[in-house]
Enzyme design. Structure first.
Site, PDB file in Angstrom:
ATOM      1  N   GLY A  71       5.108  -0.487  10.114  1.00  0.00           N
ATOM      2  CA  GLY A  71       5.921  -1.551   9.554  1.00  0.00           C
ATOM      3  C   GLY A  71       7.380  -1.344   9.916  1.00  0.00           C
ATOM      4  O   GLY A  71       7.804  -0.238  10.274  1.00  0.00           O
ATOM      5  N   GLY A 119       1.602   1.292   9.770  1.00  0.00           N
ATOM      6  CA  GLY A 119       1.035  -0.041   9.768  1.00  0.00           C
ATOM      7  C   GLY A 119       0.200  -0.345  10.984  1.00  0.00           C
ATOM      8  O   GLY A 119      -0.675  -1.217  10.945  1.00  0.00           O
ATOM      9  N   GLU A 142       4.288   9.361   7.072  1.00  0.00           N
ATOM     10  CA  GLU A 142       5.157   8.893   5.995  1.00  0.00           C
ATOM     11  C   GLU A 142       5.794   9.985   5.148  1.00  0.00           C
ATOM     12  O   GLU A 142       6.886   9.777   4.601  1.00  0.00           O
ATOM     13  CB  GLU A 142       4.375   7.918   5.096  1.00  0.00           C
ATOM     14  CG  GLU A 142       4.066   6.583   5.746  1.00  0.00           C
ATOM     15  CD  GLU A 142       2.840   6.602   6.646  1.00  0.00           C
ATOM     16  OE1 GLU A 142       2.527   5.560   7.243  1.00  0.00           O
ATOM     17  OE2 GLU A 142       2.198   7.670   6.753  1.00  0.00           O
ATOM     18  N   ASP A 150       0.005   4.551   3.516  1.00  0.00           N
ATOM     19  CA  ASP A 150      -0.431   3.346   2.814  1.00  0.00           C
ATOM     20  C   ASP A 150      -1.341   2.522   3.727  1.00  0.00           C
ATOM     21  O   ASP A 150      -2.120   3.092   4.477  1.00  0.00           O
ATOM     22  CB  ASP A 150       0.784   2.557   2.308  1.00  0.00           C
ATOM     23  CG  ASP A 150       1.673   2.019   3.427  1.00  0.00           C
ATOM     24  OD1 ASP A 150       1.484   2.413   4.598  1.00  0.00           O
ATOM     25  OD2 ASP A 150       2.562   1.206   3.120  1.00  0.00           O
TER      26      ASP A 150
END
Length: 359
Positions: A71, A119, A142, A150
């Site tokens: 992302g 992502g 992350e 995530d």
């Protein structure tokens, strides 16, 4: 030549024969996802699903460097710093897209060539057919930016063999094609030079070819992925990462000999202590969860809280903004992060993402 059906600057939607093509087109940003791109992908997938002439959907990235680096964390950083009330909208739409990919009615083929991170994993590893190449560099990095894995990674990582997923989630280190297959984020390795020919072959399928037709094409191009370092070190990682506290894992790593254990311990020691403890709890909860939706809802709750705290902004600053690679975590030590500190990341302060699903 592909028959164009839809196009934008950042995502190119077209078709090659019966193959519906989704091409991420931000190569200078390593095809990082933003909200507009997520919306275009969602619309294209719905259109392709309804088209009887489409045999499969192929997700790929433009440029030479990779499918998708994740992302657009710079945008999230900026909107979060500005106290923009829409800061979580990207996740509100990205996470349901990950679910859509996991349950897509047609064969979904992700070309995981080059860099696939964060992502990028979300738009590939949930798919039916995950293709890696000798150039694949996959990671959930992350914890190095004060965040946590995530996009449904807390569903995927615990389902890797042994504790390989825990190793991936805590270290955030890159893995190659063989390891991506070993941890069940990918299915098969193809030579990168054969990808255009592979896509053309997919485009030659009949619209109703289904999974069997796509699998037959894949079988015709597949090559051995080579030796998996994670498999070679499985006994060590299973011993060290079986514990439910980061402190116990670090202590176990200190008792192990060899370069792999030393590298792993040194890497974890540089990550955000809060992110490490949050990640481990999410992974253990994900292991006992019954659905991807449960994990996505939990990740969204944790993400909202992350934006209220220091480490994400400091991690992005150090990695992306100032690029000094020297984040100052707060708290700075594992011992200073209490269970109560982590508890607040699991207290929903928002409407659920999937109101039609029972948790």
């Amino acid at each position: 030549m592909p028959e164009k059906t839809m196009q934008s600057d950042e995502v190119l939607i077209d078709r090659i024969g019966s193959a519906g093509m989704i091409r991420l087109n931000r190569p200078k940003a390593l095809n990082s996802l933003n909200l507009g791109m997520v919306r275009i992908i969602k619309t294209a997938m719905a259109d392709f699903a309804a088209d009887p002439d489409i045999s499969c959907v192929v997700m790929t990235g433009e440029g030479e460097r990779g499918l998708c680096a994740g992302g657009d964390i710079r945008a999230i950083y900026q909107t979060g710093r500005a106290d923009d009330p829409d800061v979580t909208q990207f996740w509100r739409e990205e996470f349901p897209l990950n679910y859509t990919i996991a349950h897509y009615p047609k064969p979904y083929v992700a070309l995981m060539d080059g860099i696939v991170m964060g992502g990028g994993v979300g738009i590939s590893a949930h798919g039916k057919f995950r293709v890696v190449t000798e150039r694949t560099r996959l990671a959930m990095p992350e914890t190095g930016i004060g965040y946590f894995p995530d996009v449904g990674a807390t569903w995927l990582l615990p389902r890797a063999p042994g504790e390989a997923g825990t190793w991936m989630g805590l270290t955030g280190l890159e893995i190659g094609a063989a390891d991506a297959i070993q941890v069940r984020f990918a299915d098969v390795c193809l030579p990168s030079e054969k990808l255009p020919e592979f896509v053309a072959a997919l485009g030659g399928l009949a619209g109703d070819a289904g999974d069997a037709g796509v699998q037959a094409v894949i079988d015709g191009f597949a090559v051995p992925a080579g030796e998996s370092p994670l498999k070679l070190n499985a006994d060590l990682s299973n011993r060290a990462f079986r514990f439910d506290t980061v402190e116990a894992i670090m202590e176990a790593l200190a008792a192990e000999e060899g370069a792999f254990a030393e590298m792993t311990r040194d890497t974890i020691a540089r990550r955000s202590p809060t992110s490490l403890k949050l990640t481990l709890r999410l992974l253990r909860l994900g292991r006992d969860s019954s659905s991807l939706v449960q994990c996505l809802e939990r990740e969204f709750t944790a993400g909202v809280e992350v934006l209220r705290n220091h480490d994400f902004y400091e991690g992005v600053r150090a990695a992306i903004i100032d690029k000094d690679r020297n984040p100052q975590w707060m708290p700075a030590a594992l011992a200073e992060v209490t269970d109560a500190d982590i508890d607040r990341y699991f207290m929903p302060k928002h409407a659920v993402l999937f109101p039609d699903h029972r948790l």
